[in-house]
Write a protein that holds these residues in place. Structure first.
Motif, PDB file in Angstrom:
ATOM      1  N   VAL A 281       0.800  -1.241   0.000  1.00  0.00           N
ATOM      2  CA  VAL A 281       0.000   0.000   0.000  1.00  0.00           C
ATOM      3  C   VAL A 281       0.831   1.289   0.000  1.00  0.00           C
ATOM      4  O   VAL A 281       0.329   2.345  -0.366  1.00  0.00           O
ATOM      5  N   VAL A 282       2.091   1.207   0.453  1.00  0.00           N
ATOM      6  CA  VAL A 282       2.977   2.384   0.408  1.00  0.00           C
ATOM      7  C   VAL A 282       4.331   1.941  -0.117  1.00  0.00           C
ATOM      8  O   VAL A 282       4.603   0.739  -0.210  1.00  0.00           O
ATOM      9  N   LYS A 283       5.195   2.924  -0.457  1.00  0.00           N
ATOM     10  CA  LYS A 283       6.573   2.560  -0.809  1.00  0.00           C
ATOM     11  C   LYS A 283       7.335   2.381   0.500  1.00  0.00           C
ATOM     12  O   LYS A 283       7.575   3.341   1.229  1.00  0.00           O
ATOM     13  N   VAL A 284       7.690   1.143   0.804  1.00  0.00           N
ATOM     14  CA  VAL A 284       8.458   0.889   2.025  1.00  0.00           C
ATOM     15  C   VAL A 284       9.934   1.064   1.693  1.00  0.00           C
ATOM     16  O   VAL A 284      10.329   0.975   0.532  1.00  0.00           O
ATOM     17  N   PRO A 285      10.761   1.341   2.709  1.00  0.00           N
ATOM     18  CA  PRO A 285      12.180   1.592   2.427  1.00  0.00           C
ATOM     19  C   PRO A 285      12.876   0.360   1.840  1.00  0.00           C
ATOM     20  O   PRO A 285      12.552  -0.772   2.200  1.00  0.00           O
ATOM     21  N   VAL A 286      13.804   0.625   0.946  1.00  0.00           N
ATOM     22  CA  VAL A 286      14.527  -0.442   0.266  1.00  0.00           C
ATOM     23  C   VAL A 286      15.955  -0.492   0.816  1.00  0.00           C
ATOM     24  O   VAL A 286      16.652   0.517   0.840  1.00  0.00           O
ATOM     25  N   VAL A 287      16.353  -1.663   1.296  1.00  0.00           N
ATOM     26  CA  VAL A 287      17.723  -1.826   1.778  1.00  0.00           C
ATOM     27  C   VAL A 287      18.526  -2.486   0.663  1.00  0.00           C
ATOM     28  O   VAL A 287      18.166  -3.548   0.167  1.00  0.00           O
ATOM     29  N   SER A 288      19.612  -1.832   0.263  1.00  0.00           N
ATOM     30  CA  SER A 288      20.417  -2.346  -0.848  1.00  0.00           C
ATOM     31  C   SER A 288      21.057  -3.673  -0.474  1.00  0.00           C
ATOM     32  O   SER A 288      21.375  -3.935   0.698  1.00  0.00           O
ATOM     33  N   GLU A 289      21.263  -4.477  -1.484  1.00  0.00           N
ATOM     34  CA  GLU A 289      21.900  -5.785  -1.329  1.00  0.00           C
ATOM     35  C   GLU A 289      23.234  -5.639  -0.566  1.00  0.00           C
ATOM     36  O   GLU A 289      24.040  -4.767  -0.881  1.00  0.00           O
ATOM     37  N   GLY A 290      23.432  -6.471   0.445  1.00  0.00           N
ATOM     38  CA  GLY A 290      24.683  -6.425   1.204  1.00  0.00           C
ATOM     39  C   GLY A 290      24.678  -5.440   2.359  1.00  0.00           C
ATOM     40  O   GLY A 290      25.622  -5.382   3.139  1.00  0.00           O
ATOM     41  N   ASN A 291      23.608  -4.651   2.497  1.00  0.00           N
ATOM     42  CA  ASN A 291      23.522  -3.679   3.598  1.00  0.00           C
ATOM     43  C   ASN A 291      22.675  -4.216   4.746  1.00  0.00           C
ATOM     44  O   ASN A 291      21.699  -4.923   4.509  1.00  0.00           O
ATOM     45  N   VAL A 292      23.050  -3.852   5.976  1.00  0.00           N
ATOM     46  CA  VAL A 292      22.157  -4.019   7.128  1.00  0.00           C
ATOM     47  C   VAL A 292      21.933  -2.631   7.695  1.00  0.00           C
ATOM     48  O   VAL A 292      22.886  -1.926   8.019  1.00  0.00           O
ATOM     49  N   SER A 293      20.674  -2.228   7.785  1.00  0.00           N
ATOM     50  CA  SER A 293      20.335  -0.900   8.301  1.00  0.00           C
ATOM     51  C   SER A 293      20.194  -0.943   9.815  1.00  0.00           C
ATOM     52  O   SER A 293      19.841  -1.972  10.386  1.00  0.00           O
ATOM     53  N   THR A 294      20.430   0.207  10.465  1.00  0.00           N
ATOM     54  CA  THR A 294      20.132   0.314  11.906  1.00  0.00           C
ATOM     55  C   THR A 294      18.755   0.946  12.129  1.00  0.00           C
ATOM     56  O   THR A 294      18.372   1.159  13.268  1.00  0.00           O
ATOM     57  N   TRP A 295      18.065   1.281  11.029  1.00  0.00           N
ATOM     58  CA  TRP A 295      16.692   1.804  11.126  1.00  0.00           C
ATOM     59  C   TRP A 295      16.560   2.939  12.125  1.00  0.00           C
ATOM     60  O   TRP A 295      15.735   2.894  13.036  1.00  0.00           O
ATOM     61  N   ALA A 296      17.369   3.970  11.939  1.00  0.00           N
ATOM     62  CA  ALA A 296      17.190   5.186  12.751  1.00  0.00           C
ATOM     63  C   ALA A 296      15.789   5.728  12.533  1.00  0.00           C
ATOM     64  O   ALA A 296      15.158   6.250  13.459  1.00  0.00           O
ATOM     65  N   GLN A 297      15.297   5.606  11.308  1.00  0.00           N
ATOM     66  CA  GLN A 297      13.905   5.949  10.995  1.00  0.00           C
ATOM     67  C   GLN A 297      13.356   4.873  10.073  1.00  0.00           C
ATOM     68  O   GLN A 297      14.098   4.321   9.263  1.00  0.00           O
ATOM     69  N   TYR A 298      12.045   4.643  10.199  1.00  0.00           N
ATOM     70  CA  TYR A 298      11.370   3.812   9.211  1.00  0.00           C
ATOM     71  C   TYR A 298      10.513   4.761   8.382  1.00  0.00           C
ATOM     72  O   TYR A 298       9.435   5.194   8.824  1.00  0.00           O
TER      73      TYR A 298
END
Ligand SMILES: *Cc1c(COP(=O)(O)O)cnc(C)c1O
Length: 383
Positions: A281-298
């Motif tokens: 229903v919305v554009k959710v954030p995309v994490v690039s291949e090989g990255n792990v995010s710390t999700w400071a914001q969603y």
């Protein structure tokens, strides 16, 4: 709960839950500082620097008073000043470009990538050309690892190398994130982070740190941190700051760093459930291949035509707080409007400012609360 009562509001971030988890470990750590009374440059500061070096893989870590100071100190140590240009993305927290202007140099704003929200490499190249055409001496690039995700550091490094520039990574929102399997802290000449309480690794006040493999830079940073001191106490050899990290904050961070990997994993679980529940229903954030995010914001993007203010109100009425990062990019703000932007303009950043909105995100967000957020988003968009 009485079914006519509203459920408690969901916390946007929950520092209290983390405080309860850490329990007496924090009290004891702070208590030790209160006992030894070395409030400035106490043993915890050295310990924290060693712990952060081990965690990040960087050879040298210089703790400091804030993320803003961390960025500024690197520019000061590198003698960035009038006539110099530093390229930064415009879609970021203001400190990224502010430190360039504070150093007396010119920030040149470039656009970001539509899917990762991080620096756009073609716009970066255009920004360098724009700055040179204006007669500026281009010295550095400050990529930002926005919202917890690493920028494309290999691509940035390739441009920096081709153009003879150094890279100062603004990892204020993303310390602990990985890029191609390596934690941030070793990409570019130096990495700056912030320990502001709301950042993924926060202290109980202001704090920051700089990471570098360059021993000479680390030495210069230690001098800048204390008014540009030299080897003789009263012969200051350069301009500097009161840029130290308090010992009490170092003591807090030593304890928090121990649970940080577990918290990053917990944030990633929340992000995965949000993506599963909202991706259609919305554009959710995309994490690039090989990255792990710390999700400071969603940070999601609303579909075209959606009324963002009404959407935020609908969530708020159900006890779900939201925030907009960022309603204005730097080049659209009063203090920064007169600085140059890359040729071709910054259309992606301007679009993002119109349709992004950030949802509650922290490691202690329970599944029931996640489900409330997901349902509220879906209902608001279906209305
Ligand atoms: C928070 C932040 C900073 C500044 O950190 P402070 O500790 O608040 O000074 C710099 N850059 C970015 C991208 C940030 O989000």
């Amino acid at each position: 709960m009485n079914q006519h009562m509203r459920p408690d509001p969901v916390a946007f971030i929950d520092i209290g839950a983390q405080r309860r988890r850490l329990g007496t470990a924090i009290d004891e750590a702070v208590g030790r500082v209160l006992t030894h009374c070395q409030f400035i440059n106490g043993p915890e500061v050295t310990q924290l620097e060693a712990d952060l070096a081990a965690f990040s893989g960087a050879k040298h870590v210089v703790a400091c008073a804030s993320g803003t100071d961390a960025l500024l100190m690197v520019l000061m140590a590198k003698n960035i000043g009038p006539g110099d240009a530093v390229i930064c993305p415009t879609f970021t927290f203001c400190a990224t470009g502010e430190v360039v202007a504070l150093a007396g140099a010119t920030p040149v704003f470039v656009d970001v990538d539509e899917t990762t929200f991080n620096i756009d490499i073609e716009s970066l190249k255009r920004g360098i050309a724009t700055a040179r055409r204006l007669g500026l001496n281009v010295k550095a690039i400050i990529p930002v690892d926005l919202f917890g995700q690493a920028a494309d550091h290999d691509a940035v490094a390739a441009v920096a190398q081709a153009e003879g520039l150094f890279v100062l990574d603004d990892a204020a929102q993303s310390f602990g994130a990985t890029y191609k399997g390596k934690r941030l802290g070793t990409f570019g000449l130096a990495t700056a982070t912030s320990f502001f309480p709301a950042k993924p690794l926060g202290c109980y006040g202001d704090g920051g740190a700089i990471f570098t493999d360059d021993a000479d830079l680390a030495e210069a940073l230690r001098s800048v941190r204390v008014h540009g001191q030299g080897t003789e106490k009263y012969d200051n050899v350069r301009l500097g700051l009161t840029g130290r990290l308090d010992t009490v904050q170092a003591a807090v961070l030593i304890e928090k760093l121990k649970i940080f990997p577990d918290e990053i994993a917990a944030r990633n679980k929340v992000a995965q459930r949000y993506a599963d529940g909202l991706g259609d229903v919305v554009k959710v954030p995309v994490v690039s291949e090989g990255n792990v995010s710390t999700w400071a914001q969603y940070t999601i993007r609303l579909p075209g035509g959606a009324d963002r203010a009404a959407f935020a109100d609908a969530l708020k009425s159900r006890g779900i707080p939201t925030a907009i990062y960022y309603p204005k990019s730097m080049h659209q703000q009063t203090a920064y409007r007169h600085f140059p932007v890359a040729d071709g303009g910054l259309p992606v950043s301007e679009r993002l400012s119109e349709d992004v909105i950030s949802l509650p995100m922290h490691p202690y967000l329970e599944e029931a609360a996640q489900d409330r957020v997901i349902k509220a988003v879906r209902d608001a968009l279906a209305a």
